[in-house]
Design an enzyme around this catalytic site. Structure first.
Site, PDB file in Angstrom:
ATOM      1  N   ASN A 291      24.270 -27.866  29.179  1.00  0.00           N
ATOM      2  CA  ASN A 291      23.595 -26.601  29.456  1.00  0.00           C
ATOM      3  C   ASN A 291      22.075 -26.687  29.400  1.00  0.00           C
ATOM      4  O   ASN A 291      21.396 -25.736  29.796  1.00  0.00           O
ATOM      5  CB  ASN A 291      24.064 -25.535  28.461  1.00  0.00           C
ATOM      6  CG  ASN A 291      25.532 -25.213  28.633  1.00  0.00           C
ATOM      7  OD1 ASN A 291      25.960 -24.815  29.711  1.00  0.00           O
ATOM      8  ND2 ASN A 291      26.316 -25.412  27.585  1.00  0.00           N
TER       9      ASN A 291
ATOM     10  N   LYS B 242      11.595 -54.887  50.058  1.00  0.00           N
ATOM     11  CA  LYS B 242      12.090 -53.598  50.557  1.00  0.00           C
ATOM     12  C   LYS B 242      12.753 -53.786  51.914  1.00  0.00           C
ATOM     13  O   LYS B 242      12.161 -54.324  52.840  1.00  0.00           O
ATOM     14  CB  LYS B 242      10.931 -52.604  50.666  1.00  0.00           C
ATOM     15  CG  LYS B 242      11.334 -51.158  50.948  1.00  0.00           C
ATOM     16  CD  LYS B 242      11.450 -50.808  52.415  1.00  0.00           C
ATOM     17  CE  LYS B 242      10.127 -50.829  53.125  1.00  0.00           C
ATOM     18  NZ  LYS B 242      10.274 -50.368  54.548  1.00  0.00           N
TER      19      LYS B 242
ATOM     20  N   GLY C 187      34.434 -19.134  18.163  1.00  0.00           N
ATOM     21  CA  GLY C 187      35.679 -18.432  17.912  1.00  0.00           C
ATOM     22  C   GLY C 187      36.741 -19.436  17.498  1.00  0.00           C
ATOM     23  O   GLY C 187      36.693 -20.606  17.884  1.00  0.00           O
TER      24      GLY C 187
ATOM     25  N   ASP D  36      30.196 -28.420  34.686  1.00  0.00           N
ATOM     26  CA  ASP D  36      29.144 -28.991  33.833  1.00  0.00           C
ATOM     27  C   ASP D  36      29.724 -29.861  32.724  1.00  0.00           C
ATOM     28  O   ASP D  36      29.091 -30.059  31.689  1.00  0.00           O
ATOM     29  CB  ASP D  36      28.273 -27.882  33.241  1.00  0.00           C
ATOM     30  CG  ASP D  36      29.053 -26.942  32.320  1.00  0.00           C
ATOM     31  OD1 ASP D  36      30.289 -27.100  32.215  1.00  0.00           O
ATOM     32  OD2 ASP D  36      28.419 -26.060  31.706  1.00  0.00           O
TER      33      ASP D  36
ATOM     34  N   ALA E 268      31.762 -23.709  39.172  1.00  0.00           N
ATOM     35  CA  ALA E 268      30.400 -24.221  39.354  1.00  0.00           C
ATOM     36  C   ALA E 268      29.479 -23.127  39.881  1.00  0.00           C
ATOM     37  O   ALA E 268      28.563 -23.391  40.653  1.00  0.00           O
ATOM     38  CB  ALA E 268      30.421 -25.411  40.311  1.00  0.00           C
TER      39      ALA E 268
ATOM     40  N   THR F  66      33.852 -16.000  33.721  1.00  0.00           N
ATOM     41  CA  THR F  66      34.783 -17.069  34.108  1.00  0.00           C
ATOM     42  C   THR F  66      36.066 -16.520  34.708  1.00  0.00           C
ATOM     43  O   THR F  66      36.644 -17.128  35.624  1.00  0.00           O
ATOM     44  CB  THR F  66      35.114 -17.942  32.890  1.00  0.00           C
ATOM     45  OG1 THR F  66      35.577 -17.099  31.815  1.00  0.00           O
ATOM     46  CG2 THR F  66      33.897 -18.720  32.422  1.00  0.00           C
TER      47      THR F  66
ATOM     48  N   ARG G 159      -8.738 -69.605  58.780  1.00  0.00           N
ATOM     49  CA  ARG G 159      -9.876 -69.537  57.855  1.00  0.00           C
ATOM     50  C   ARG G 159     -11.194 -69.713  58.607  1.00  0.00           C
ATOM     51  O   ARG G 159     -11.276 -70.464  59.574  1.00  0.00           O
ATOM     52  CB  ARG G 159      -9.793 -70.644  56.812  1.00  0.00           C
ATOM     53  CG  ARG G 159      -8.584 -70.597  55.919  1.00  0.00           C
ATOM     54  CD  ARG G 159      -8.661 -71.715  54.889  1.00  0.00           C
ATOM     55  NE  ARG G 159      -7.361 -71.930  54.283  1.00  0.00           N
ATOM     56  CZ  ARG G 159      -6.868 -73.117  53.996  1.00  0.00           C
ATOM     57  NH1 ARG G 159      -7.565 -74.205  54.275  1.00  0.00           N
ATOM     58  NH2 ARG G 159      -5.690 -73.220  53.436  1.00  0.00           N
TER      59      ARG G 159
ATOM     60  N   HIS H  29       5.934 -65.250  43.158  1.00  0.00           N
ATOM     61  CA  HIS H  29       4.920 -64.482  42.428  1.00  0.00           C
ATOM     62  C   HIS H  29       4.182 -63.505  43.334  1.00  0.00           C
ATOM     63  O   HIS H  29       3.791 -63.844  44.440  1.00  0.00           O
ATOM     64  CB  HIS H  29       3.841 -65.396  41.808  1.00  0.00           C
ATOM     65  CG  HIS H  29       4.221 -66.821  41.663  1.00  0.00           C
ATOM     66  ND1 HIS H  29       4.764 -67.324  40.509  1.00  0.00           N
ATOM     67  CD2 HIS H  29       4.160 -67.866  42.528  1.00  0.00           C
ATOM     68  CE1 HIS H  29       5.007 -68.617  40.665  1.00  0.00           C
ATOM     69  NE2 HIS H  29       4.659 -68.965  41.884  1.00  0.00           N
TER      70      HIS H  29
END
Length: 430
Positions: free
Chosen positions: A221, A325, A135, A102, A9, A82, A413, A336
């Site tokens: 990648n 939340k 390859g 990866d 990594a 590597t 009110r 609503h």
């Protein structure tokens, strides 16, 4: 047979075009490297992660999630590539599996296949219909005999469809002998791990091909690769959940984090997002709703509802355009257009349309406590911190800015008044 795992990594991942290290880009809610570590932990208790680019950042994030991971810093200046990454790495067990950080899609079954048998090296092999640009791995009598770069292939070798998938399981003693022998006498001046295969073949060692699926061993990648890997991971997650009994409407439109869990009979409608370590038990999530890192049991949300992190909903109905939340709701109805934040609401309570918990004063968050059997009328503002006891009615349009005792009506009110003929004075006669 005991297995050690080394995860490469260290790369910068320039093709990602991002300041975030490549291996920390997420697939279904979890960094790619974490997927590789999870796969490794299923077969090994000795895991080493090779780092270089932004090593401190990556190590910090890994240590926050996992214990007993060994870290090794690659000297990329003197030993790039590597093979260079393996310089100075020592593992505990008799066989070492070398993975890439990866490759987030590798399954346990493939790792078990790679680490089985008694060959000196097991090498992952992919068959490609069109291997152009790769390859070729030349295989005879079920043994790898050569790796040939495409430019060096003869006509017969160009017809070969077997290519290197980049993962190896190697006898540890052999690996420790070969790594110091690697040379960088190539155009890139890098040390290549593939050279250990040539060393083994030259010594008459057994290099066994293990055929794997391209889908699993495809490296990520670029952002395009990332999106394609996400599609595959999402398909796997949703197929497994549907086989386990989760109902999904138009599953291709649904997103589910790999950390989410489901129990009992759950239903997800189209456009739903389940994020983080959400837990759903016997719950129905309606169209285009979002659930984040919360616990829901015997509840329904939406359509177009949102439950944000830290919430707990039990026997609760959350309707359209309601946001919850960090709140604990038990036996509540909020049908609503409401915001419920940092609240605790008791059984039998009803939250009317347009109700808002005013939980933030610009500096700090405060709690709203609502007892059982409370009716909160439409367009009410609950100015936290505030506590409303059981069996209370809050009249529509009320601003609650002090605690409310049990059994009362709360109303704030101003009296309504009318002005005669105002319409005609304002607009004139029509």
């Amino acid at each position: 047979m005991s297995i050690s795992v080394v995860i490469l990594a260290a790369g910068q991942g320039t093709r990602m075009k991002s300041s975030t290290p490549k291996v920390l880009h997420t697939i279904s809610g979890k960094p790619m490297l974490f997927h590789a570590i999870d796969a490794a932990k299923e077969i090994s208790d000795d895991i080493t992660v090779i780092l270089h680019h932004q090593e401190e950042r990556i190590q910090k994030e890994v240590e926050a999630e996992y214990e007993n991971i060994i870290f090794h810093r690659q000297d990329a200046k003197n030993f790039p590539g590597t093979g260079g990454a393996m310089k100075g790495v020592y593992t505990r067990h008799e066989r070492t599996l070398i993975l890439n950080g990866d490759m987030p899609l590798i399954k346990k079954s493939s790792l078990e296949a790679l680490t089985s048998g008694d060959a000196d090296i097991n090498m992952s092999i992919i068959r490609l219909e069109d291997p152009s640009g790769y390859g070729r791995v030349i295989i005879e009598d079920d043994k790898v005999v050569e790796i040939v770069e495409q430019k060096d292939c003869n006509e017969a070798q160009l017809c070969t469809q077997t290519v290197n998938a980049g993962i190896y399981a190697v006898d540890t003693a052999l690996l420790e002998r070969y790594i110091p022998l690697l040379r960088n006498d190539n155009a890139q001046k890098e040390y290549y791990l593939t050279d250990i295969v040539k060393m083994a073949v030259d010594e008459g060692r057994t290099v066994h091909p293990v055929y794997v699926e391209e889908e699993e061993f495809k490296g990520v990648n670029s952002k395009l690769d990332l999106a394609r890997a996400e599609e595959i991971m999402q398909r796997r997650i949703k197929e497994a959940l549907m086989m386990a009994g989760v109902t999904m409407c138009l599953p291709e439109t649904i997103y589910i984090d790999c950390r989410a869990t489901f129990e009992g009979e759950c239903e997800l409608e189209n456009g739903v997002r389940i994020q983080g370590a959400a837990q759903l038990v016997n719950t129905h999530i309606k169209a285009h709703s979002v659930i984040e890192d919360s616990y829901l049991k015997n509840s329904d949300v939406g359509p177009m509802g949102r439950v944000r992190p830290g919430s707990k909903l039990v026997d609760t109905h959350i309707g359209n355009f309601v946001e919850v939340k960090k709140s604990d709701l038990n036996g509540v109805k909020a049908g609503h257009l409401s915001y419920i934040g940092d609240a605790q609401i008791g059984e039998g309570s009803n939250i009317g349309a347009g109700v808002i918990t005013c939980n933030y004063d610009g500096k700090n968050k405060f709690r709203t406590i609502i007892g059982k059997n409370v009716f909160v009328g439409s367009d009410t503002q609950l100015v936290a911190p505030v506590c409303i006891e059981d069996d209370v009615i809050i009249a529509a349009g009320t601003t609650v800015n002090k605690d409310v005792e049990k059994g009362v009506l709360a109303i704030s009110r101003t009296p309504m008044r009318t002005v005669k003929n105002f319409f005609y004075k304002f607009f004139g006669d029509k």
